[in-house]
Design a protein around this motif. Structure first.
Motif, PDB file in Angstrom:
ATOM      1  N   THR A 184      41.730 -11.396  52.825  1.00  0.00           N
ATOM      2  CA  THR A 184      42.050 -12.262  51.685  1.00  0.00           C
ATOM      3  C   THR A 184      42.178 -11.474  50.390  1.00  0.00           C
ATOM      4  O   THR A 184      43.114 -11.677  49.607  1.00  0.00           O
ATOM      5  N   SER A 185      41.239 -10.548  50.150  1.00  0.00           N
ATOM      6  CA  SER A 185      41.251  -9.771  48.911  1.00  0.00           C
ATOM      7  C   SER A 185      42.524  -8.939  48.787  1.00  0.00           C
ATOM      8  O   SER A 185      43.167  -8.934  47.728  1.00  0.00           O
ATOM      9  N   GLU A 186      42.916  -8.251  49.864  1.00  0.00           N
ATOM     10  CA  GLU A 186      44.125  -7.425  49.826  1.00  0.00           C
ATOM     11  C   GLU A 186      45.372  -8.275  49.607  1.00  0.00           C
ATOM     12  O   GLU A 186      46.279  -7.896  48.869  1.00  0.00           O
ATOM     13  N   LEU A 187      45.403  -9.462  50.236  1.00  0.00           N
ATOM     14  CA  LEU A 187      46.541 -10.355  50.070  1.00  0.00           C
ATOM     15  C   LEU A 187      46.650 -10.845  48.625  1.00  0.00           C
ATOM     16  O   LEU A 187      47.742 -10.901  48.056  1.00  0.00           O
ATOM     17  N   GLU A 188      45.511 -11.173  48.033  1.00  0.00           N
ATOM     18  CA  GLU A 188      45.518 -11.674  46.649  1.00  0.00           C
ATOM     19  C   GLU A 188      45.943 -10.600  45.669  1.00  0.00           C
ATOM     20  O   GLU A 188      46.618 -10.888  44.679  1.00  0.00           O
ATOM     21  N   GLN A 189      45.560  -9.359  45.933  1.00  0.00           N
ATOM     22  CA  GLN A 189      45.938  -8.266  45.034  1.00  0.00           C
ATOM     23  C   GLN A 189      47.454  -8.102  44.940  1.00  0.00           C
ATOM     24  O   GLN A 189      47.978  -7.770  43.879  1.00  0.00           O
ATOM     25  N   LYS A 190      48.158  -8.334  46.045  1.00  0.00           N
ATOM     26  CA  LYS A 190      49.619  -8.211  46.043  1.00  0.00           C
ATOM     27  C   LYS A 190      50.310  -9.570  45.927  1.00  0.00           C
ATOM     28  O   LYS A 190      51.537  -9.652  45.979  1.00  0.00           O
ATOM     29  N   GLN A 191      49.498 -10.627  45.804  1.00  0.00           N
ATOM     30  CA  GLN A 191      50.015 -11.997  45.716  1.00  0.00           C
ATOM     31  C   GLN A 191      50.895 -12.328  46.928  1.00  0.00           C
ATOM     32  O   GLN A 191      51.939 -12.961  46.813  1.00  0.00           O
ATOM     33  N   ASN A 192      50.444 -11.882  48.085  1.00  0.00           N
ATOM     34  CA  ASN A 192      51.137 -12.162  49.335  1.00  0.00           C
ATOM     35  C   ASN A 192      50.422 -13.278  50.084  1.00  0.00           C
ATOM     36  O   ASN A 192      49.260 -13.592  49.791  1.00  0.00           O
ATOM     37  N   SER A 193      51.094 -13.844  51.054  1.00  0.00           N
ATOM     38  CA  SER A 193      50.498 -14.903  51.869  1.00  0.00           C
ATOM     39  C   SER A 193      50.829 -14.653  53.337  1.00  0.00           C
ATOM     40  O   SER A 193      51.796 -13.967  53.664  1.00  0.00           O
ATOM     41  N   ILE A 194      50.004 -15.221  54.216  1.00  0.00           N
ATOM     42  CA  ILE A 194      50.235 -15.112  55.654  1.00  0.00           C
ATOM     43  C   ILE A 194      50.474 -16.503  56.232  1.00  0.00           C
ATOM     44  O   ILE A 194      49.712 -17.442  55.972  1.00  0.00           O
ATOM     45  N   GLU A 195      51.541 -16.626  56.984  1.00  0.00           N
ATOM     46  CA  GLU A 195      51.833 -17.860  57.708  1.00  0.00           C
ATOM     47  C   GLU A 195      51.523 -17.619  59.188  1.00  0.00           C
ATOM     48  O   GLU A 195      52.106 -16.735  59.822  1.00  0.00           O
ATOM     49  N   LEU A 196      50.591 -18.393  59.725  1.00  0.00           N
ATOM     50  CA  LEU A 196      50.164 -18.235  61.115  1.00  0.00           C
ATOM     51  C   LEU A 196      50.734 -19.352  61.968  1.00  0.00           C
ATOM     52  O   LEU A 196      50.531 -20.533  61.687  1.00  0.00           O
ATOM     53  N   LYS A 197      51.458 -18.960  63.031  1.00  0.00           N
ATOM     54  CA  LYS A 197      52.020 -19.920  63.987  1.00  0.00           C
ATOM     55  C   LYS A 197      51.434 -19.643  65.362  1.00  0.00           C
ATOM     56  O   LYS A 197      51.263 -18.486  65.741  1.00  0.00           O
ATOM     57  N   SER A 198      51.157 -20.700  66.110  1.00  0.00           N
ATOM     58  CA  SER A 198      50.578 -20.506  67.433  1.00  0.00           C
ATOM     59  C   SER A 198      50.948 -21.653  68.357  1.00  0.00           C
ATOM     60  O   SER A 198      51.025 -22.812  67.922  1.00  0.00           O
ATOM     61  N   ASP A 199      51.187 -21.324  69.630  1.00  0.00           N
ATOM     62  CA  ASP A 199      51.384 -22.364  70.639  1.00  0.00           C
ATOM     63  C   ASP A 199      50.105 -23.181  70.779  1.00  0.00           C
ATOM     64  O   ASP A 199      48.986 -22.665  70.569  1.00  0.00           O
ATOM     65  N   ASP A 200      50.254 -24.428  71.153  1.00  0.00           N
ATOM     66  CA  ASP A 200      49.083 -25.262  71.454  1.00  0.00           C
ATOM     67  C   ASP A 200      48.458 -24.804  72.768  1.00  0.00           C
ATOM     68  O   ASP A 200      49.153 -24.325  73.678  1.00  0.00           O
ATOM     69  N   ASN A 201      47.148 -24.956  72.870  1.00  0.00           N
ATOM     70  CA  ASN A 201      46.415 -24.623  74.097  1.00  0.00           C
ATOM     71  C   ASN A 201      46.712 -23.199  74.569  1.00  0.00           C
ATOM     72  O   ASN A 201      46.980 -22.961  75.760  1.00  0.00           O
ATOM     73  N   LEU A 202      46.649 -22.282  73.652  1.00  0.00           N
ATOM     74  CA  LEU A 202      46.882 -20.883  73.990  1.00  0.00           C
ATOM     75  C   LEU A 202      45.770 -20.398  74.921  1.00  0.00           C
ATOM     76  O   LEU A 202      44.586 -20.587  74.634  1.00  0.00           O
ATOM     77  N   PRO A 203      46.103 -19.765  76.036  1.00  0.00           N
ATOM     78  CA  PRO A 203      45.061 -19.333  76.984  1.00  0.00           C
ATOM     79  C   PRO A 203      44.251 -18.153  76.449  1.00  0.00           C
ATOM     80  O   PRO A 203      44.686 -17.429  75.545  1.00  0.00           O
ATOM     81  N   LEU A 204      43.075 -17.972  77.018  1.00  0.00           N
ATOM     82  CA  LEU A 204      42.241 -16.833  76.669  1.00  0.00           C
ATOM     83  C   LEU A 204      42.863 -15.556  77.237  1.00  0.00           C
ATOM     84  O   LEU A 204      43.600 -15.584  78.220  1.00  0.00           O
ATOM     85  N   VAL A 205      42.567 -14.423  76.602  1.00  0.00           N
ATOM     86  CA  VAL A 205      43.101 -13.139  77.071  1.00  0.00           C
ATOM     87  C   VAL A 205      41.959 -12.264  77.579  1.00  0.00           C
ATOM     88  O   VAL A 205      40.783 -12.496  77.259  1.00  0.00           O
ATOM     89  N   ASN A 206      42.341 -11.265  78.355  1.00  0.00           N
ATOM     90  CA  ASN A 206      41.359 -10.334  78.912  1.00  0.00           C
ATOM     91  C   ASN A 206      41.622  -8.939  78.336  1.00  0.00           C
ATOM     92  O   ASN A 206      42.602  -8.278  78.700  1.00  0.00           O
ATOM     93  N   ALA A 207      40.755  -8.501  77.406  1.00  0.00           N
ATOM     94  CA  ALA A 207      40.905  -7.192  76.760  1.00  0.00           C
ATOM     95  C   ALA A 207      39.591  -6.885  76.048  1.00  0.00           C
ATOM     96  O   ALA A 207      38.648  -7.675  76.088  1.00  0.00           O
ATOM     97  N   ASP A 208      39.533  -5.735  75.409  1.00  0.00           N
ATOM     98  CA  ASP A 208      38.343  -5.361  74.639  1.00  0.00           C
ATOM     99  C   ASP A 208      38.423  -6.046  73.275  1.00  0.00           C
ATOM    100  O   ASP A 208      39.256  -5.680  72.444  1.00  0.00           O
ATOM    101  N   PRO A 209      37.573  -7.048  73.013  1.00  0.00           N
ATOM    102  CA  PRO A 209      37.699  -7.833  71.779  1.00  0.00           C
ATOM    103  C   PRO A 209      37.638  -6.986  70.501  1.00  0.00           C
ATOM    104  O   PRO A 209      38.458  -7.168  69.596  1.00  0.00           O
ATOM    105  N   GLU A 210      36.671  -6.079  70.415  1.00  0.00           N
ATOM    106  CA  GLU A 210      36.510  -5.295  69.193  1.00  0.00           C
ATOM    107  C   GLU A 210      37.674  -4.332  68.989  1.00  0.00           C
ATOM    108  O   GLU A 210      38.164  -4.147  67.870  1.00  0.00           O
ATOM    109  N   ARG A 211      38.124  -3.703  70.080  1.00  0.00           N
ATOM    110  CA  ARG A 211      39.252  -2.776  69.966  1.00  0.00           C
ATOM    111  C   ARG A 211      40.529  -3.520  69.579  1.00  0.00           C
ATOM    112  O   ARG A 211      41.326  -3.044  68.772  1.00  0.00           O
ATOM    113  N   ILE A 212      40.739  -4.704  70.168  1.00  0.00           N
ATOM    114  CA  ILE A 212      41.932  -5.482  69.842  1.00  0.00           C
ATOM    115  C   ILE A 212      41.898  -5.922  68.381  1.00  0.00           C
ATOM    116  O   ILE A 212      42.927  -5.908  67.689  1.00  0.00           O
TER     117      ILE A 212
END
Length: 319
Positions: A184-212
Motif C-alpha cells: 500500500t505504501s509503495e502504491l500511494e507514493q506513486k499514486q498507483n492502484s491495483i485492480e484484482l480480478k479472479s475467477d469464482d471458486n478458484l481452487p487451492l494450489v500446491n506449492a511452497d507458500p512462502e517462496r511463492i
C-alpha cells in the motif's frame, strides 16, 4: 617452497579455487591439454607418414587432421576464457550494485540516528514524536537491508543447489490480497492502484507458500517501480485445466526487445530503467523463475518498450 611449487602444479585445485569452473572448462588445463594434443598429433602424423606411407595425399590429410584437432581444442579454450571473463564482469556488476543498494538504507539509518542525537532542545512531546518518526525510518531501512541479504543468500543457495522448496496446499488468492495490502505504501507514493480480478471458486494450489509469496512480491515490486505515476496495475487469477494462472500487467517503461533474452538473468537491469532512477539488485525475476519452476509451474512475459509489461506464471492445482 616445494609445497608452493606443488600447489601451483595442482591444476584441479587452481580451476576450482581460482576460476570456480570444472577442469574441462578451466583455461589452465585446456592450455596444457592443447599443447599435449598438438605434440601428440604432430608425432603421430610424422610417424605414419614416415613409416607407412609416402603418398603426399596421406601426409596432407594427416596435416589437416592435426589442424582440425588444434582448432577444436583452441575453440574450447576461447569459450572457457569467455566464461571466465563473463564471470568476472558479473562479479564486478554485482559489487557495484550491492554497494549502492546497501549504502542507501545505511545512510538513511545513520541520518535518523544523528537526528535523534543532535536535537536535545526539542521539548518532551516533540522529541517523542520525532523519535517515533526516526525509529520508523530505522525499521523500514533495516527491513530493506534484511531483504537484500536474504535475496543474496537465496541466489547463492540456488547456485549451490541447496535452496529448500516445501510444497503445501494454500489459497493463492488470499496470499495475493495480503501482498497487495503490504504494498500500500509503495502504491500511494506513486499514486498507483491495483485492480484484482479472479475467477469464482478458484481452487487451492500446491506449492511452497512462502517462496511463492516472495515471487509474487518481486513481480509486484517491479510493476510498481516501473509503472508511470497515476497508472493502474492489473492482477488476474484464473483456472486453466489443472493449473491456476497468475498474471500481472503494468503500463510502464517496458523492456527493450533486444534485452528480452536476459530478463531472467542474475543482476540484470534493462538499460532504459536507468532513466527512471529505480533501484534494485536485479535478482527478483531470477528468483521468481526458479521458485515457479521448482514448484512445477512455468513463467513467461510479454513486454514492449514504452507500453509496459505482462508477466504470467502457472501453479499446479491441488489434487
Amino acid at each position: 617452497m616445494a609445497i608452493g611449487i606443488f600447489s601451483k602444479l595442482n591444476i584441479a585445485r587452481q580451476c576450482r579455487e581460482d576460476f570456480n569452473v570444472s577442469v574441462w572448462r578451466c583455461p589452465t588445463f585446456l592450455f596444457l591439454l592443447m599443447g599435449v594434443v598438438v605434440v601428440v598429433a604432430i608425432l603421430v602424423s610424422y610417424y605414419i607418414a614416415n613409416n607407412y606411407s609416402s603418398d603426399p595425399l596421406v601426409s596432407s590429410l594427416l596435416a589437416m587432421a592435426t589442424a582440425a584437432v588444434t582448432f577444436t581444442v583452441g575453440h574450447i579454450m576461447v569459450q572457457s576464457f569467455t566464461t571466465v571473463v563473463e564471470a568476472n564482469k558479473l562479479k564486478s556488476r554485482f559489487l557495484n550494485i550491492i554497494s549502492h543498494e546497501l549504502l542507501t538504507p545505511m545512510t538513511a539509518v545513520r541520518w535518523a540516528i544523528n537526528t535523534l542525537e543532535n536535537n536535545p532542545e526539542i521539548d518532551a512531546a516533540g522529541k517523542e514524536n520525532r523519535a517515533a518518526d526516526m525509529l520508523k525510518i530505522i525499521k523500514e531501512n533495516n527491513d530493506k537491508l534484511v531483504s537484500i541479504v536474504k535475496d543474496i543468500l537465496d541466489v547463492s543457495r540456488i547456485e549451490n543447489g541447496k535452496i529448500a522448496i516445501q510444497p503445501a496446499t494454500f489459497d493463492l488468492l488470499s496470499g495475493v490480497q495480503k501482498i497487495i495490502i503490504q504494498k500500500t505504501s509503495e502504491l500511494e507514493q506513486k499514486q498507483n492502484s491495483i485492480e484484482l480480478k479472479s475467477d469464482d471458486n478458484l481452487p487451492l494450489v500446491n506449492a511452497d507458500p512462502e517462496r511463492i509469496k516472495t515471487a509474487i512480491g518481486n513481480l509486484m515490486d517491479n510493476a510498481i517501480k516501473y509503472s508511470k505515476p497515476n497508472s493502474k496495475i492489473i492482477i488476474s487469477l484464473k483456472r486453466a485445466g489443472d493449473h491456476v494462472i497468475f498474471e500481472i500487467q503494468d503500463f510502464g517503461v517496458g523492456i527493450p526487445k533486444k534485452e528480452h533474452k536476459n530478463i531472467f538473468s542474475k543482476f540484470f537491469r534493462a538499460d532504459n530503467v536507468i532513466f527512471y532512477q529505480t533501484r534494485g539488485l536485479g535478482v527478483g525475476l531470477f528468483l521468481a523463475k526458479f521458485i515457479i519452476e521448482a514448484s512445477g509451474g512455468k513463467i513467461s512475459f510479454e513486454s514492449q518498450e514504452g507500453s509496459g509489461s505482462k508477466f504470467r506464471f502457472s501453479l499446479p492445482v491441488t489434487k
